[in-house]
Scaffold this motif. Sequence first.
Motif, PDB file in Angstrom:
ATOM      1  N   SER A  11     -28.242  42.296  -2.163  1.00 40.67           N
ATOM      2  CA  SER A  11     -28.997  42.567  -3.427  1.00 40.67           C
ATOM      3  C   SER A  11     -29.455  43.890  -3.737  1.00 40.67           C
ATOM      4  N   ALA A  12     -29.346  44.573  -4.612  1.00 41.73           N
ATOM      5  CA  ALA A  12     -29.956  45.757  -4.931  1.00 41.73           C
ATOM      6  C   ALA A  12     -31.303  45.580  -4.668  1.00 41.73           C
ATOM      7  N   THR A  13     -31.973  44.587  -5.042  1.00 41.31           N
ATOM      8  CA  THR A  13     -33.461  44.311  -4.720  1.00 41.31           C
ATOM      9  C   THR A  13     -33.629  44.433  -3.302  1.00 41.31           C
ATOM     10  N   GLU A  14     -32.990  43.984  -2.598  1.00 39.85           N
ATOM     11  CA  GLU A  14     -33.477  44.038  -0.969  1.00 39.85           C
ATOM     12  C   GLU A  14     -32.937  45.354  -0.670  1.00 39.85           C
ATOM     13  N   LEU A  16     -32.915  48.138  -2.020  1.00 45.45           N
ATOM     14  CA  LEU A  16     -33.951  48.919  -2.421  1.00 45.45           C
ATOM     15  C   LEU A  16     -35.615  48.995  -1.737  1.00 45.45           C
ATOM     16  N   ALA A  17     -35.724  47.829  -1.394  1.00 50.07           N
ATOM     17  CA  ALA A  17     -36.922  47.581  -0.420  1.00 50.07           C
ATOM     18  C   ALA A  17     -36.685  48.196   0.842  1.00 50.07           C
ATOM     19  N   ASP A  31     -34.928  55.575  -7.954  1.00 47.18           N
ATOM     20  CA  ASP A  31     -35.476  55.379  -9.520  1.00 47.18           C
ATOM     21  C   ASP A  31     -34.215  55.055 -10.459  1.00 47.18           C
ATOM     22  N   PRO A  33     -32.053  51.835 -10.529  1.00 38.74           N
ATOM     23  CA  PRO A  33     -31.472  50.650 -10.026  1.00 38.74           C
ATOM     24  C   PRO A  33     -30.029  50.569 -10.298  1.00 38.74           C
ATOM     25  N   GLN A  34     -29.542  50.887 -11.662  1.00 36.92           N
ATOM     26  CA  GLN A  34     -28.257  50.615 -11.843  1.00 36.92           C
ATOM     27  C   GLN A  34     -27.277  51.191 -11.069  1.00 36.92           C
ATOM     28  N   SER A  37     -27.141  49.545  -7.872  1.00 34.90           N
ATOM     29  CA  SER A  37     -26.093  48.538  -7.822  1.00 34.90           C
ATOM     30  C   SER A  37     -24.699  48.735  -7.740  1.00 34.90           C
ATOM     31  N   HIS A  55     -35.763  38.715   7.046  1.00 37.07           N
ATOM     32  CA  HIS A  55     -35.891  39.800   6.341  1.00 37.07           C
ATOM     33  C   HIS A  55     -35.046  40.908   6.531  1.00 37.07           C
TER      34      HIS A  55
END
Length: 134
Positions: A11-14, A16-17, A31, A33-34, A37, A55
């Motif tokens: 996932s992009a969320t993971e 990015l983190a 900055d 996110p698209q 992705s 994690h």
Amino acid sequence: MITYALEPDLSATEFLALLAASTLAERRPVDQPQRISKMLAGSDLIVTARDAAGHLVGVARSVTDFAYCLYCSDLAVDQKLQGRGIGKALLRETVMAAPEVKTHLLLSAPGAMSFYEAAGYEAVGNCFIFHRGE
């Protein structure tokens, strides 16, 4: 204990983190996110490293034809865990996941040159890069 796996649907969320937890965020469009992705969707090979709790602590993201050439675009390891062999293991797992590939390429941040040399990569002087203005 670190577990390595192929995760084509990371996932992009993971991601990015992890970029934020590593030094790679300063050189990636965190900055946007698209765009992140799209970067993940366009990857041919994503190798991850996860700790015992699951994690995400490392990732190697590559594009490849699985026959001749592979470009590792991103290698990121959480700063708290750097120096423990996770980055080298991610590169080894990438090599094993594309056994027919003859040439593995990557661009190093200036401060990481010695890491890649220690990982067995050869520094070459015949690389060219073109940056599109934004």
